[in-house]
Design a protein around this motif. Structure first.
Motif, short mmCIF file in Angstrom:
data_model
loop_
_atom_site.label_atom_id
_atom_site.label_comp_id
_atom_site.label_asym_id
_atom_site.label_seq_id
_atom_site.Cartn_x
_atom_site.Cartn_y
_atom_site.Cartn_z
N CYS A 76 2.29 11.97 -0.10
CA CYS A 76 3.60 11.61 -0.18
C CYS A 76 4.46 12.34 0.93
O CYS A 76 4.19 13.53 1.18
CB CYS A 76 4.48 11.84 -1.46
SG CYS A 76 3.64 10.80 -2.82
N LEU A 77 5.31 11.66 1.82
CA LEU A 77 5.99 12.22 2.93
C LEU A 77 7.59 11.82 2.88
O LEU A 77 7.82 10.68 2.43
CB LEU A 77 5.42 11.76 4.12
CG LEU A 77 4.01 12.04 4.33
CD1 LEU A 77 3.53 11.08 5.64
CD2 LEU A 77 3.79 13.55 4.69
N GLY A 82 0.96 -1.23 -0.07
CA GLY A 82 0.05 0.17 0.10
C GLY A 82 0.81 1.17 0.13
O GLY A 82 0.40 2.31 -0.10
N PHE A 83 2.07 1.00 0.15
CA PHE A 83 3.13 2.33 -0.16
C PHE A 83 4.10 2.13 -1.28
O PHE A 83 4.46 1.09 -1.60
CB PHE A 83 3.92 2.23 1.28
CG PHE A 83 2.99 2.87 2.33
CD1 PHE A 83 2.81 4.01 2.94
CD2 PHE A 83 2.29 1.62 3.24
CE1 PHE A 83 1.91 4.27 3.95
CE2 PHE A 83 1.78 1.80 4.41
CZ PHE A 83 1.45 3.19 4.58
N GLY A 84 4.70 3.21 -1.65
CA GLY A 84 5.61 3.09 -2.62
C GLY A 84 6.72 4.12 -2.45
O GLY A 84 6.51 5.20 -1.74
N ILE A 85 8.05 3.63 -3.01
CA ILE A 85 8.97 4.67 -2.68
C ILE A 85 9.17 5.59 -4.19
O ILE A 85 9.12 4.83 -5.36
CB ILE A 85 10.30 3.99 -2.64
CG1 ILE A 85 10.18 3.34 -1.22
CG2 ILE A 85 11.56 4.82 -2.60
CD1 ILE A 85 11.46 2.42 -0.84
N PHE A 136 11.68 9.23 0.33
CA PHE A 136 10.34 9.76 0.26
C PHE A 136 9.37 8.65 -0.26
O PHE A 136 9.74 8.12 -1.05
CB PHE A 136 10.54 10.76 -1.03
CG PHE A 136 11.40 11.85 -0.50
CD1 PHE A 136 10.62 13.26 -0.18
CD2 PHE A 136 12.65 11.88 -0.70
CE1 PHE A 136 11.38 14.26 0.20
CE2 PHE A 136 13.42 13.17 -0.07
CZ PHE A 136 12.69 14.25 0.18
N TYR A 137 8.46 8.58 0.50
CA TYR A 137 7.50 7.38 0.42
C TYR A 137 6.07 8.00 0.24
O TYR A 137 5.72 8.87 0.65
CB TYR A 137 7.62 6.24 1.70
CG TYR A 137 7.00 6.78 2.74
CD1 TYR A 137 5.74 6.68 3.09
CD2 TYR A 137 7.83 7.37 3.74
CE1 TYR A 137 5.37 7.05 4.23
CE2 TYR A 137 7.40 8.14 4.89
CZ TYR A 137 6.25 7.81 5.37
OH TYR A 137 5.78 8.23 6.52
N CYS A 138 5.12 7.16 -0.35
CA CYS A 138 3.63 7.59 -0.53
C CYS A 138 2.92 6.58 -0.06
O CYS A 138 3.00 5.59 -0.19
CB CYS A 138 3.58 7.76 -1.96
SG CYS A 138 4.35 9.31 -2.57
N ASP A 139 1.82 7.03 0.62
CA ASP A 139 0.67 6.01 1.00
C ASP A 139 -0.32 6.09 -0.19
O ASP A 139 -1.00 7.16 -0.24
CB ASP A 139 0.00 6.90 2.23
CG ASP A 139 -0.94 5.75 2.82
OD1 ASP A 139 -1.64 5.12 2.07
OD2 ASP A 139 -1.24 5.86 4.23
#
Length: 139
Positions: free
Chosen positions: A128-129, A56-59, A119-122
């Motif tokens: 993205c954070l 569920g997350f990505g870099i 930096f990853y995104c939900d």
């Protein structure tokens, strides 16, 4: 008047000290709660670091993701290749599907310290954070 003022001053000081202690605990626990996992695979004096995002997350690909390594307590890093590279996600090409393992060679025993920013995104929240990474690994 003095007898009322001193206990009141003590309570104010205690309140401010309590806030500082709890904010430090929150900072440490939020860094540990990142949806990023770093696996260490060791073979002799070679280490492969595999960075993965939880389901569920990505870099993100097009941002300055960085990991640096340092050593202490007798460990010596001979070489390191800590570059983010991998294949893009076919459904979301701005994120990595898989990252290639990062390689380090070393001598001795001690602690390997990994620091960086990823930096990853939900995907469910569409946000993205940046996440700070700090890990100490015993070698």
């Amino acid at each position: 008047m003095k007898s009322i003022f001193l206990p009141f001053l003590f309570l104010i000081a205690l309140t401010f000290c309590g806030d500082k202690a709890s904010s430090n605990i929150g900072t440490n626990s939020s860094e540990d709660a990142l949806p990023i996992e770093i696996q260490k695979l060791q073979d002799g004096n070679k280490i492969l670091l595999q960075v993965n995002a939880h389901s569920g997350f990505g870099i993100q690909i097009d941002v300055p993701n960085v990991i640096s390594a340092s050593a202490k307590d007798g460990l010596i890093i001979e070489s390191q290749n800590l570059v983010f590279a991998g294949s893009p996600n076919p459904k979301k090409p701005e994120y990595y599907l898989n990252l290639k393992p990062m390689e380090l060679t070393f001598q001795g025993k001690g602690k390997l310290i990994l620091q960086g920013k990823i930096f990853y995104c939900d995907f469910s929240k569409n946000i993205c954070l940046p996440g700070k990474i700090y890990r100490e690994l015993n070698i």
